[in-house]
Design an enzyme around this catalytic site. Structure first.
Site, PDB file in Angstrom:
ATOM      1  N   CYS A  80       5.703 -29.960   1.465  1.00 38.15           N
ATOM      2  CA  CYS A  80       5.117 -30.949   0.560  1.00 38.15           C
ATOM      3  C   CYS A  80       6.178 -31.637  -0.290  1.00 38.15           C
ATOM      4  O   CYS A  80       7.296 -31.159  -0.439  1.00 38.15           O
ATOM      5  CB  CYS A  80       4.100 -30.282  -0.356  1.00 38.15           C
ATOM      6  SG  CYS A  80       2.697 -29.581   0.546  1.00 38.15           S
ATOM      7  N   HIS A 108       2.230 -33.505  -4.708  1.00 39.72           N
ATOM      8  CA  HIS A 108       1.556 -32.773  -5.787  1.00 39.72           C
ATOM      9  C   HIS A 108       2.489 -32.495  -6.954  1.00 39.72           C
ATOM     10  O   HIS A 108       3.704 -32.644  -6.854  1.00 39.72           O
ATOM     11  CB  HIS A 108       0.953 -31.470  -5.251  1.00 39.72           C
ATOM     12  CG  HIS A 108       1.957 -30.484  -4.738  1.00 39.72           C
ATOM     13  ND1 HIS A 108       2.675 -29.654  -5.552  1.00 39.72           N
ATOM     14  CD2 HIS A 108       2.352 -30.209  -3.461  1.00 39.72           C
ATOM     15  CE1 HIS A 108       3.467 -28.888  -4.821  1.00 39.72           C
ATOM     16  NE2 HIS A 108       3.289 -29.217  -3.550  1.00 39.72           N
TER      17      HIS A 108
END
Length: 191
Positions: free
Chosen positions: A162, A146
């Site tokens: 992440c 992301h």
């Protein structure tokens, strides 16, 4: 004649100025070494694969002819980084975000206030775009590739698992990556 580097630079400049609202654009000066670059891959991979090398803080999007676009990234800290093989199971623009129960348990003072979620937007931790990582036996793994509005975090192991890119770079990657793309998160050295 336009080469790949000129095209890539132009595409990223357009993404940075048109696709991200002014409030979300970084004022941080991005070092040249963090800029996406078309590079030669030492091994042959088929085009259209994402490879993440956590010790190099690099994500590669493979292209034809042994080339790839290299993006500078941040990765998960400690054992929150989960090496493995994944596929892109969902793609979202300006995604909403809810911290996982484990995140809230680890840092309740930081994440507890968002237990009911946060709408997408420039201040959302998932940034401008997100690619959701799935595995056949788990479904949604709650791991993402992301965007981030924290440029100082690039090149560090700081996230809750992440992989993060600068928002303009994430927009550029997102626009190229189709659903079901294979993603390989390689292990950290010594793990």
């Amino acid at each position: 004649m336009t080469n790949r580097r000129t095209f890539l630079s132009g595409a990223l400049a357009a993404a940075a100025t048109t696709a991200v609202p002014a409030a979300a654009q970084q004022t941080f000066v991005v070092p040249d070494s963090w800029q996406p670059q078309v590079v030669d891959m030492p091994e042959r991979y088929r085009p259209g694969v994402i490879l993440v090398y956590p010790d190099r803080f690099s994500l590669f999007w493979t292209l034809p002819d042994g080339k790839a676009i290299r993006y500078a990234v941040r990765v998960g800290r400690g054992d929150l980084y989960e090496p493995g093989e994944y596929t892109i199971g969902a793609k979202k623009e300006w995604p909403a975000w809810t911290p996982t129960p484990d995140m809230i348990a680890r840092e309740p003072e930081r994440w507890g206030q968002y237990a009911d979620g946060m709408p997408g937007g420039p201040n959302n931790p998932l940034g401008a775009r997100a690619l959701y990582l799935f595995q056949p036996h788990r479904g949604d793994t709650f791991l993402r590739i992301h965007g981030t509005n924290q440029p100082e975090s690039i090149g560090r192991a700081v996230s809750n698992g992440c992989v993060g890119l600068l928002n303009p770079h994430m927009i550029h990657l997102y626009d190229q990556v189709p659903m079901e793309t294979r993603v390989y998160l390689y292990p950290k050295a010594g793990v």
